[in-house]
Motif scaffolding. Structure first.
Motif, PDB file in Angstrom:
ATOM      1  N   SER A  36       0.965  -1.155   0.005  1.00  0.00           N
ATOM      2  CA  SER A  36       0.136  -0.110   0.079  1.00  0.00           C
ATOM      3  C   SER A  36       0.869   1.409  -0.277  1.00  0.00           C
ATOM      4  CB  SER A  36      -0.827  -0.027   1.252  1.00  0.00           C
ATOM      5  OG  SER A  36      -1.379   1.202   1.414  1.00  0.00           O
ATOM      6  N   LEU A  37       0.397   2.303  -0.718  1.00  0.00           N
ATOM      7  CA  LEU A  37       1.022   3.607  -0.991  1.00  0.00           C
ATOM      8  C   LEU A  37       0.372   4.585   0.131  1.00  0.00           C
ATOM      9  CD1 LEU A  37       1.824   3.733  -4.741  1.00  0.00           C
ATOM     10  CD2 LEU A  37       3.339   2.913  -2.553  1.00  0.00           C
ATOM     11  N   ASP A  38      -0.847   4.541   0.705  1.00  0.00           N
ATOM     12  CA  ASP A  38      -1.711   5.200   1.318  1.00  0.00           C
ATOM     13  C   ASP A  38      -2.167   4.613   2.799  1.00  0.00           C
ATOM     14  OD1 ASP A  38      -3.640   7.007   2.430  1.00  0.00           O
ATOM     15  OD2 ASP A  38      -3.962   7.540   0.417  1.00  0.00           O
ATOM     16  N   HIS A  39      -1.298   4.764   3.876  1.00  0.00           N
ATOM     17  CA  HIS A  39      -2.095   4.280   5.017  1.00  0.00           C
ATOM     18  C   HIS A  39      -3.451   4.998   5.570  1.00  0.00           C
ATOM     19  CE1 HIS A  39       1.817   2.402   5.961  1.00  0.00           C
ATOM     20  NE2 HIS A  39       2.489   3.201   5.492  1.00  0.00           N
ATOM     21  N   GLU A 131      -2.942  -8.175  -6.252  1.00  0.00           N
ATOM     22  CA  GLU A 131      -3.077  -7.254  -7.314  1.00  0.00           C
ATOM     23  C   GLU A 131      -4.656  -6.745  -7.084  1.00  0.00           C
ATOM     24  OE1 GLU A 131      -1.634  -5.285  -9.603  1.00  0.00           O
ATOM     25  OE2 GLU A 131       0.336  -6.270  -9.053  1.00  0.00           O
ATOM     26  N   PRO A 132      -4.835  -5.585  -6.462  1.00  0.00           N
ATOM     27  CA  PRO A 132      -6.260  -5.294  -6.375  1.00  0.00           C
ATOM     28  C   PRO A 132      -6.963  -4.462  -7.377  1.00  0.00           C
ATOM     29  CG  PRO A 132      -4.718  -3.641  -4.994  1.00  0.00           C
ATOM     30  CD  PRO A 132      -3.726  -4.702  -5.696  1.00  0.00           C
ATOM     31  N   ASP A 138     -11.789   5.628  -6.542  1.00  0.00           N
ATOM     32  CA  ASP A 138     -10.861   5.687  -5.784  1.00  0.00           C
ATOM     33  C   ASP A 138      -9.304   5.258  -6.543  1.00  0.00           C
ATOM     34  OD1 ASP A 138      -8.665   6.084  -3.796  1.00  0.00           O
ATOM     35  OD2 ASP A 138     -10.099   5.758  -2.100  1.00  0.00           O
ATOM     36  N   TRP A 139      -8.366   5.999  -6.926  1.00  0.00           N
ATOM     37  CA  TRP A 139      -6.954   5.402  -7.335  1.00  0.00           C
ATOM     38  C   TRP A 139      -6.203   4.923  -6.270  1.00  0.00           C
ATOM     39  CZ3 TRP A 139      -6.013   5.735 -12.476  1.00  0.00           C
ATOM     40  CH2 TRP A 139      -7.209   6.509 -13.337  1.00  0.00           C
ATOM     41  N   GLY A 140      -6.555   4.775  -5.150  1.00  0.00           N
ATOM     42  CA  GLY A 140      -5.638   3.987  -4.262  1.00  0.00           C
ATOM     43  C   GLY A 140      -5.323   2.404  -4.408  1.00  0.00           C
ATOM     44  N   HIS A 141      -4.193   2.051  -4.105  1.00  0.00           N
ATOM     45  CA  HIS A 141      -3.670   0.854  -4.445  1.00  0.00           C
ATOM     46  C   HIS A 141      -3.338   0.148  -3.297  1.00  0.00           C
ATOM     47  CE1 HIS A 141      -1.645  -2.166  -7.221  1.00  0.00           C
ATOM     48  NE2 HIS A 141      -1.090  -2.267  -6.292  1.00  0.00           N
ATOM     49  N   CYS A 143      -7.599   0.298  -2.871  1.00  0.00           N
ATOM     50  CA  CYS A 143      -8.693   1.522  -2.225  1.00  0.00           C
ATOM     51  C   CYS A 143      -9.174   0.798  -1.001  1.00  0.00           C
ATOM     52  CB  CYS A 143      -9.801   1.514  -3.392  1.00  0.00           C
ATOM     53  SG  CYS A 143     -10.791   0.019  -3.523  1.00  0.00           S
ATOM     54  N   LYS A 144      -9.836   1.574  -0.510  1.00  0.00           N
ATOM     55  CA  LYS A 144     -10.376   1.066   0.910  1.00  0.00           C
ATOM     56  C   LYS A 144     -11.223  -0.261   0.784  1.00  0.00           C
ATOM     57  CE  LYS A 144     -14.754   3.802   1.235  1.00  0.00           C
ATOM     58  NZ  LYS A 144     -15.670   4.612   2.143  1.00  0.00           N
ATOM     59  N   HIS A 145     -11.885  -0.575  -0.372  1.00  0.00           N
ATOM     60  CA  HIS A 145     -12.987  -1.659  -0.541  1.00  0.00           C
ATOM     61  C   HIS A 145     -11.962  -2.854  -0.668  1.00  0.00           C
ATOM     62  CE1 HIS A 145     -15.213   1.787  -2.380  1.00  0.00           C
ATOM     63  NE2 HIS A 145     -15.938   1.446  -1.221  1.00  0.00           N
ATOM     64  N   ALA A 146     -10.815  -2.795  -1.505  1.00  0.00           N
ATOM     65  CA  ALA A 146      -9.994  -3.778  -1.839  1.00  0.00           C
ATOM     66  C   ALA A 146      -9.257  -4.255  -0.427  1.00  0.00           C
ATOM     67  CB  ALA A 146      -9.216  -3.549  -2.952  1.00  0.00           C
ATOM     68  N   ALA A 147      -8.897  -3.247   0.244  1.00  0.00           N
ATOM     69  CA  ALA A 147      -8.167  -3.422   1.511  1.00  0.00           C
ATOM     70  C   ALA A 147      -9.212  -3.990   2.572  1.00  0.00           C
ATOM     71  CB  ALA A 147      -7.688  -2.058   2.138  1.00  0.00           C
ATOM     72  N   ALA A 148     -10.184  -3.724   2.355  1.00  0.00           N
ATOM     73  CA  ALA A 148     -11.301  -4.265   3.417  1.00  0.00           C
ATOM     74  C   ALA A 148     -11.643  -5.865   2.984  1.00  0.00           C
ATOM     75  CB  ALA A 148     -12.521  -3.616   3.283  1.00  0.00           C
ATOM     76  N   LEU A 149     -11.357  -6.329   1.687  1.00  0.00           N
ATOM     77  CA  LEU A 149     -11.478  -7.523   1.356  1.00  0.00           C
ATOM     78  C   LEU A 149     -10.061  -8.318   1.859  1.00  0.00           C
ATOM     79  CD1 LEU A 149     -12.850  -9.658  -0.377  1.00  0.00           C
ATOM     80  CD2 LEU A 149     -11.870  -8.910  -2.309  1.00  0.00           C
TER      81      LEU A 149
END
Length: 388
Positions: A36-39, A131-132, A138-141, A143-149
């Motif tokens: 992740s690039l975004d805590h 690979e999310p 959201d451009w996060g890598h 994103c909050k949904h993939a992190a939650a998954l």
């Protein structure tokens, strides 16, 4: 091929609920977090996972997927093993009888994963292996949904290590079938298994375990008396039988408290009996017995087996060691795999994420205190042993 497995959506969790209590589940979460690039998004993902805002999860070869809020499709992909890699992995599983039993018991043996890694079969993901993808804006890598998954997937992995194997391409049924084919000679037709299949037996239902006894209740071994001729009359060492009864009661209590027990090798159980109950089994195992008393099976593993931790773990630990050392800082560190030698002190990093202190004694290294998550605190244990 294995069909996809579906899991119902997780309900909202209580405050303080943890992700990934198993070591392989923690490795999964670590691979995602280190990528992740975004805590901030990770923090949102943890909250999103705990509040039960994802739909049912589908696990299939190479991917896990769920539907998030606003009908966003969320997928995390992981590379499947090649056919050749699966053959090498099956060889590692078949090499030790306890491997498949441990997997069926919900455990992922350390030595199996390490043997697979040595055979170029990466079971656990590393940084960049997950690979999310998500249809949200959201451009996060991730994103909050993939992190939650990913966080919720760690709960699935805790409960069933075959979930990880299915992501890598093969699930439980296919793995067991492949192992049976390896064990059956080509000239001999496969035999029907005797007895009742485990799935049918479990389907009949089992009564729930009772709750653990209160902390102030201790086990009193039964009063056993030898016959008139002593132990010879009955062929049983009465004192040893009493110790074994106390050991069984201790293990039963641990099972009630933890819900499961680690599978021990004959050597580990011998050390456990010597450490917890004496029984005259500790001759020549003094260091192992001391390691068990400080850290159980994890402490014994640290004493006997070197391994190579992730670089990120060691970097964070080095920073904590330097920050926690008083004065001019720690002495020079001689590092080798999971072992740091600081003059007459040595710290060993366990697979459980804790640092175990050792002190030099009789030309070797001797367990010197209980483990700590902070290496500087563990070094304090070592230093106190030196002072004594």
């Amino acid at each position: 091929m294995n069909a996809a497995r579906g899991f119902p959506a997780f309900a909202p969790q209580r405050a303080g609920a943890r992700f990934a209590t198993s070591w392989w589940g923690r490795a999964w979460v670590k691979a995602m977090e280190d990528t992740s690039l975004d805590h901030v998004l990770l923090r949102k993902g943890r909250a999103y996972a705990k509040t039960g805002q994802l739909g049912p999860i589908t696990v299939s070869p190479g991917r896990i997927a769920a539907v998030a809020e606003n009908e966003y499709d969320t997928v995390v992909r992981v590379e499947q093993l090649t056919g050749a890699a699966w053959e090498r992995f099956l060889g590692q599983v078949a090499a030790k009888a306890g491997h498949i039993a441990a997997l069926l018991d919900g455990d992922m043996p350390h030595d199996l994963v390490e043997a697979a890694q040595d055979a170029a079969v990466p079971l656990l993901p590393a940084v960049g292996d997950l690979e999310p993808e998500c249809s949200c804006p959201d451009w996060g890598h991730p994103c909050k949904h993939a992190a939650a998954l990913c966080y919720q997937a760690s709960w699935l992995l805790d409960a069933d290590p075959f979930v990880l194997l299915l992501m890598r391409g093969r699930g439980q049924d296919e793995l067991i079938e492949a192992l049976q084919q390896r064990d059956t000679p080509a000239s001999e037709p496969a035999r029907e298994p005797e007895g009742v299949p485990a799935a049918e037996a479990f389907a009949l239902g089992t009564p729930p375990l009772p709750g653990p006894p209160p902390d102030d209740v201790t086990f009193t071994p039964p009063a056993l008396e030898p016959g008139p001729g002593g132990d010879i009359d009955i062929g049983i060492d009465v004192a040893a039988l009493g110790v074994l009864a106390a050991s069984a009661a201790s293990r039963a209590r641990e099972l009630l408290l933890r819900g499961r027990l680690p599978r021990l090798t004959e050597h580990q159980d011998r050390v456990r009996l010597a450490a917890e109950h004496g029984l005259g089994l500790g001759r020549g195992l003094e260091a192992a017995v001391q390691a068990w008393r400080y850290g159980g099976a994890d402490g014994l593993d640290v004493l006997e087996t070197p391994w190579t931790p992730p670089r990120q773990d060691l970097a964070r630990a080095r920073a904590r060691l330097e920050a926690g050392w008083e004065g001019a800082g720690p002495p020079p560190v001689e590092a080798w795999r999971n072992r740091w030698t600081l003059g007459p002190l040595q710290l060993r990093y366990g697979r459980d994420g804790r640092w175990y202190p050792f002190t030099e004694r009789d030309g070797g290294w001797w367990p010197a205190g209980p483990p700590e998550h902070d290496p500087s605190a563990a070094a304090g244990h070592d230093q106190r042993c030196q002072d004594r």
